[in-house]
Write an enzyme that holds these catalytic residues in place. Structure first.
Site, short mmCIF file in Angstrom:
data_model
loop_
_atom_site.label_atom_id
_atom_site.label_comp_id
_atom_site.label_asym_id
_atom_site.label_seq_id
_atom_site.Cartn_x
_atom_site.Cartn_y
_atom_site.Cartn_z
N ASP A 107 -19.96 -5.11 -56.31
CA ASP A 107 -18.82 -4.81 -57.18
C ASP A 107 -19.00 -3.49 -57.93
O ASP A 107 -18.04 -2.97 -58.51
CB ASP A 107 -18.68 -5.91 -58.24
CG ASP A 107 -17.54 -6.88 -57.96
OD1 ASP A 107 -16.54 -6.45 -57.37
OD2 ASP A 107 -17.67 -8.04 -58.36
N GLN A 137 -16.79 -13.54 -59.18
CA GLN A 137 -15.35 -13.29 -59.35
C GLN A 137 -14.97 -13.37 -60.84
O GLN A 137 -15.35 -14.32 -61.54
CB GLN A 137 -14.56 -14.34 -58.54
CG GLN A 137 -13.06 -14.14 -58.56
CD GLN A 137 -12.58 -12.90 -57.83
OE1 GLN A 137 -13.24 -12.40 -56.93
NE2 GLN A 137 -11.44 -12.38 -58.23
N LYS A 151 -11.69 -12.89 -49.21
CA LYS A 151 -12.96 -12.15 -49.09
C LYS A 151 -13.88 -12.84 -48.09
O LYS A 151 -14.51 -12.19 -47.24
CB LYS A 151 -13.65 -12.07 -50.46
CG LYS A 151 -12.99 -11.07 -51.41
CD LYS A 151 -13.47 -11.20 -52.85
CE LYS A 151 -12.68 -10.26 -53.77
NZ LYS A 151 -12.95 -10.45 -55.20
N1 GUN Z 1 -11.23 -9.90 -60.33
C1 GUN Z 1 -10.23 -9.01 -60.13
N2 GUN Z 1 -10.71 -7.92 -59.49
C2 GUN Z 1 -12.02 -8.13 -59.29
C3 GUN Z 1 -13.05 -7.36 -58.67
O1 GUN Z 1 -12.85 -6.25 -58.18
N3 GUN Z 1 -14.27 -7.93 -58.66
C4 GUN Z 1 -14.51 -9.16 -59.19
N4 GUN Z 1 -15.75 -9.62 -59.14
N5 GUN Z 1 -13.59 -9.89 -59.77
C5 GUN Z 1 -12.35 -9.38 -59.82
#
Ligand code: GUN
Length: 297
Positions: free
Chosen positions: A119, A96, A52
């Site tokens: 998100d 996350q 990311k």
């Molecule tokens: N962990 C797995 N998928 C995601 C996501 O889309 N967002 C976040 N913040 N954590 C994750």
């Protein structure tokens, strides 16, 4: 059968974001800022977070990653989120998941300012999406990306189409159902307690599999001519590749389903690349809104 090329479509999204970021900077002096918060050292999360950050920098964003130790207190995590909420240079915040057990995931994700919630986890964004105000909401990245892949085959209006979403998670299944409904599909949300899932699946023109069970959806579950979006990412043993080797598979038995479907996403190379691309899109949108350059919010 069309294999839906998520990698190429994601590259196009990233190219658009990169171009629009340069334009935003030139016109307003605002550089999109993305802050990613990771707690502990879960290896899969470390890999996701690193990619990311790299992608954000490639788009021309300011990207920072806050790495907190696994035993950080919930109060310290909340204090960091508050600081990021108050920082005008930060437009997008992503905490996350999963978080360690001693931290309440709900309290942490709901602490993120809805205007920076790239998100799409905050109740405000969930509410906007559920109310059908899709353009106002930050939509969770995986279903947002899945929708773009689906539209690359079926177009924007899904009137007259039946869809089944297998899985009811807050991150994928529920928002996916809301997006399909907003696009006029007739939606069934199925899950582990659904009776005769195979028969329900066989009635659907659109199948979205998001259960996390390797190759659970078989070829004879698919209606001939259906479009199949496979959100699953599962690592399984692959002894045919040598001792101790593994490979990634989706929630759909690809080889069986591709013989029946009109179009299907592969794993890897389908929905996966779209998730990060949509995070970049959401972050740019947050920055554009902060600069008074985008609707919604
Ligand atoms: N962990 C797995 N998928 C995601 C996501 O889309 N967002 C976040 N913040 N954590 C994750």
């Amino acid at each position: 059968m069309t294999k839906i090329d998520g990698k190429t479509i994601a590259e196009k999204v990233i190219a658009d974001v990169t171009r629009d970021t340069a334009e935003l900077k030139a016109q307003t002096g605002v550089t999109p800022g993305l802050s990613v918060v990771i707690v502990g050292d879960d290896p899969a999360s470390q890999v996701y977070v690193a990619s990311k950050g790299r992608k954000a920098e490639a788009c021309g964003f300011n990207a920072e990653t806050h790495r907190l130790p696994a035993d950080v207190s919930e109060a310290d995590l909340i204090a960091l989120i508050d600081r990021l909420n108050a920082d005008p240079a930060v437009h997008g915040i992503l905490v996350q998941l999963p978080l360690p057990d001693h931290i309440d995931e709900r309290r942490a994700t709901q602490r993120v300012d809805a205007a920076k919630d790239v998100d799409g986890f905050s109740y405000i964004n969930i509410g906007k999406l559920t109310a059908g105000h899709v353009d106002d909401a930050f939509v969770p990245c995986t279903p947002a990306g899945a929708m773009i892949l689906l539209r690359s085959v079926l177009g924007d209006d899904l009137s007259g189409k039946t869809a089944i979403v297998i899985g009811r998670s807050n991150i994928v299944g529920k928002p996916m159902g809301a997006l399909l409904l907003a696009a006029n599909a007739t939606v069934t949300t199925a899950h582990s307690r659904t009776p005769d899932l195979a028969a329900a699946c066989r009635r659907a023109d659109i199948v979205v599999a998001a259960v996390g069970r390797p190759q659970m959806v078989r070829g004879d579950w698919i209606k001939p001519g259906a479009v199949v979006i496979d959100v699953g990412v599962n690592r399984i043993d692959a002894p045919e590749r040598g001792e101790g080797k593994t490979r990634l598979v989706g929630d759909v038995a690809f080889d069986e389903a591709e013989a029946v479907a009109a179009a299907i996403t592969p794993v890897p190379g389908g929905v996966g690349p779209m998730t990060i691309a949509m995070l970049m899109t959401n972050t740019l949108t947050a920055a554009q809104r902060a600069a008074g350059r985008a609707g919604g919010g």
